[in-house]
Scaffold this active site. Structure first.
Site, PDB file in Angstrom:
ATOM      1  N   ASP A  12      50.963  14.887   3.109  1.00  0.00           N
ATOM      2  CA  ASP A  12      50.620  14.436   1.773  1.00  0.00           C
ATOM      3  C   ASP A  12      49.736  15.519   1.153  1.00  0.00           C
ATOM      4  O   ASP A  12      49.175  16.356   1.865  1.00  0.00           O
ATOM      5  CB  ASP A  12      49.892  13.095   1.866  1.00  0.00           C
TER       6      ASP A  12
ATOM      7  N   ASP B  90      47.322  15.161  -2.159  1.00  0.00           N
ATOM      8  CA  ASP B  90      46.027  14.776  -2.721  1.00  0.00           C
ATOM      9  C   ASP B  90      45.138  14.081  -1.696  1.00  0.00           C
ATOM     10  O   ASP B  90      45.553  13.116  -1.052  1.00  0.00           O
ATOM     11  CB  ASP B  90      46.228  13.846  -3.918  1.00  0.00           C
TER      12      ASP B  90
ATOM     13  N   ASP C 133      46.232  10.359   3.614  1.00  0.00           N
ATOM     14  CA  ASP C 133      44.975   9.630   3.461  1.00  0.00           C
ATOM     15  C   ASP C 133      45.174   8.194   3.004  1.00  0.00           C
ATOM     16  O   ASP C 133      44.250   7.391   3.079  1.00  0.00           O
ATOM     17  CB  ASP C 133      44.106  10.319   2.400  1.00  0.00           C
TER      18      ASP C 133
END
Length: 277
Positions: free
Chosen positions: A25, A27, A198
């Site tokens: 991922d 961000d 996250d």
């Protein structure tokens, strides 16, 4: 060079050889912010957004960073950005991203992520960035990182301008679907692949691979990670790539994937196979 994690080593010994990929991922996993919203200032300078929109984006970015990106919040951000970019000239946006990439994104990249990516490259794994951010932003960032491939959200384009409609939203289950399609196309054995994220909204991606890893997880994902004994990595050191390595093509440093990056804390010292808890 450190050894691979125990689960991966066991898989290598007992399963047919298959290509391995590490899905990242973007961000708050590789960079310490929202990649799309980070470009608010250069977009303001170029007249694509006004000051009110820039302030609204800055506020949304603050809320995003403080409280995590749950499904409802991510959807609101998607709607906001889609409506905001309707009518923008695609070539102009791409030019702004490329011209300001180092100033805007470079300082936000986590040193630990750079090391983790380097470790995978050193082991011969493909590195793939999957992000809900638009492809025009994701692609140059992935190139900067030395990733082999990337998939981002695709906006509908008509006559060289964004219509405000979304063709493909690389988010949630669709992110896992993208990983499966890449595995089918490139021959990856997903049971031997890694995923780093996250957000609890990326749970489908984590469940699609054999070696799921959480990075700076939100509260919901942290609970899941602890319950399933997935590793929890804490990335805390944004650092400029220009001071970190000579160029993006030198990412294959001698850092073992099994060696935990500096500043990372593991909650769970073994990787559970997909489907166990």
């Amino acid at each position: 060079m450190g050894p691979l994690p125990d689960t991966a080593a066991a898989a290598s010994a007992t399963e047919p050889a298959g290509r391995i990929a590490a899905f990242f991922d973007l961000d708050k996993t590789v960079i310490a912010s929202s990649s799309a919203l980070a470009f608010s200032r250069p977009l303001l300078r170029q007249g694509l957004i006004n000051r009110r929109a820039a302030l609204k984006s800055a506020y949304a970015q603050l809320m995003f960073s403080l409280s995590g990106a749950d499904a409802a919040k991510t959807e609101r951000l998607r709607e906001q950005i889609s409506a905001l970019c309707a009518g923008w000239d695609v070539a102009q946006v791409s030019a702004i991203v490329h011209e300001t990439l180092h100033d805007v994104v470079d300082p936000l990249i986590y040193a630990e992520a750079v090391e983790m990516i380097a470790g995978h490259k050193a082991e011969g794994h493909d590195v793939i960035v999957l992000s809900a951010t638009g492809a025009e932003v994701v692609e140059p960032i992935a190139e900067l990182l030395g990733a082999d491939m990337c998939v981002g959200t695709r906006m509908e384009i008509s006559d060289g301008r964004y219509t405000g409609e979304v063709e493909f939203y690389c988010y949630g289950e669709e992110k896992a679907t993208a990983a499966r399609r890449l595995a089918e196309t490139h021959g990856y054995d997903l049971d031997r692949c890694y995923a780093y994220t996250d957000s609890s909204t990326d749970l489908p991606l984590l469940e699609a691979v054999g070696i799921p890893c959480t990075v700076n997880p939100d509260k919901a994902l942290r609970r899941t990670a602890i319950a399933r004994e997935w590793p929890v990595l804490l990335f805390t050191k944004p650092v400029s790539m220009r001071t970190r390595i000579p160029s993006a093509t030198t990412v294959a440093l001698g850092v073992g994937v099994g060696a935990v990056a500096a500043g990372a804390t593991w909650y769970g010292f073994r990787h559970r196979r997909k489907g166990t808890s």
